[in-house]
Write an enzyme that holds these catalytic residues in place. Structure first.
Site, PDB file in Angstrom:
ATOM      1  CE1 TYR A  30      -3.790   2.409   0.853  1.00 56.04           C
ATOM      2  CE2 TYR A  30      -2.373   3.166   2.637  1.00 56.04           C
ATOM      3  CZ  TYR A  30      -3.492   3.323   1.851  1.00 56.04           C
ATOM      4  OH  TYR A  30      -4.324   4.401   2.054  1.00 56.04           O
ATOM      5  CE  LYS A  73      -3.721   5.078  -1.393  1.00 57.34           C
ATOM      6  NZ  LYS A  73      -4.765   5.603  -2.307  1.00 57.34           N
TER       7      LYS A  73
END
Length: 303
Positions: free
Chosen positions: A171, A175
């Site tokens: 993640y 991001k």
């Protein structure tokens, strides 16, 4: 409301719940016509259904606004293309794209499966690139036809992407990639009247209310709900409006009542010998530079 987005057509991906839902409702309240995209999947990206997107559409229309649902997979070329086509077919134009869709598959890196890496990269990073790519192609065509748009893109990064987050390597990497994508997109499409920015929100969603249960909990009574996703949406609406003229290639943190402009990577202390160093000399120089530099913020999960 002020009618800040009167006449604008806005797409919000992942808008069936949480931040996306809050953004869609906030745009509609400011006069925008909204395409509500959502696959209706679970927290880990499995399952699916059209009900969440349609519920948000129903909320908007019940309040006198205009909205349509889109249930396609925006991490596929066909799904992203149909998303842009839905806006053009339903409302005749496209002004703003808010890339928000995502899910989690958290593991420590030594336990992270390749499939879990690929799935998170796909929905967050590819799911930002493909809708942008198709929207930008439309706006470029408009500009070349002499109808330069006042176009806006708002991408969704995260504090995990800016600082790192233990147990969220996939993640955090995705991001962080979104920030890089934002900078390049802003530079490449400015000539077509497109502005591209990113937010790193902190709010109570399905992705945070379990991991950060105490921090994200709603207050008892009538006090300010600092972690309500609706607190983030005003900045997103402004960035997605014509009022944000001149603001592009920037990253903002948004949490509760706080907005922060993130300054990102920039050169710090430096030393130039003018010749090649030995490894020992390089290490000595590096230590001196580190001593003169600002210490990094700690990774989430280590403080």
């Amino acid at each position: 409301m002020t009618g800040l987005c009167d006449g604008r057509v806005v797409i919000v991906t992942g808008a069936g719940r949480g931040l996306g839902r809050a953004h869609a409702l906030a745009f509609a309240a400011e006069g925008a016509k909204v395409v509500v995209n959502d696959l209706g999947v679970g927290l880990d990206g499995t399952g699916g259904g059209t009900a969440p997107a349609q519920q948000v559409v129903d909320e908007i229309t019940a309040s006198g606004g205009e909205a349509v649902a889109h249930g396609g997979d925006i991490a596929t070329a066909d799904g992203a293309a149909s998303l842009i086509a839905t806006a053009l077919d339903a409302f005749g134009r496209l002004d703003t794209l808010v890339n928000n869709a995502g899910f989690l598959r958290d593991r420590m890196l030594v336990n992270l499966d390749e499939d879990d890496w690929d799935a998170v990269m796909r929905v967050h990073l590819k799911g930002h690139f493909l809708p942008f790519r198709h929207a930008a192609a439309h706006w470029r065509a408009e500009a070349k036809a002499g109808r330069e748009p006042v176009a806006r893109v708002v991408n969704t990064s995260s504090g995990a992407g800016l600082l790192g987050s233990v147990g969220q390597g996939n993640y955090a990497a995705a991001k962080a990639g979104i920030v890089g994508l934002t900078l390049v997109a802003a530079a490449e499409t400015a000539r077509y009247g497109v502005q591209v920015n990113a937010i790193a929100p902190a709010a109570r969603t399905r992705m945070t209310e379990r991991t950060f249960a105490e921090t994200m909990a709603a207050p008892e009574g009538t006090g300010f709900d600092a972690m309500a996703p609706e607190n983030v949406s005003p900045l997103v609406v402004w960035l997605g409006s014509a009022a944000s003229a001149g603001v592009t290639g920037r990253v903002f943190e948004a949490e509760a009542g706080r907005i922060t402009v993130m300054e990102g990577w920039r050169p710090g202390p430096t030393a130039d010998k003018g010749a090649r160093r030995t490894p020992a000399e390089a290490g000595e120089t590096a230590l001196k530079l580190l001593a003169a530099s600002e210490p990094p913020h700690p990774v989430y999960g280590t403080r």
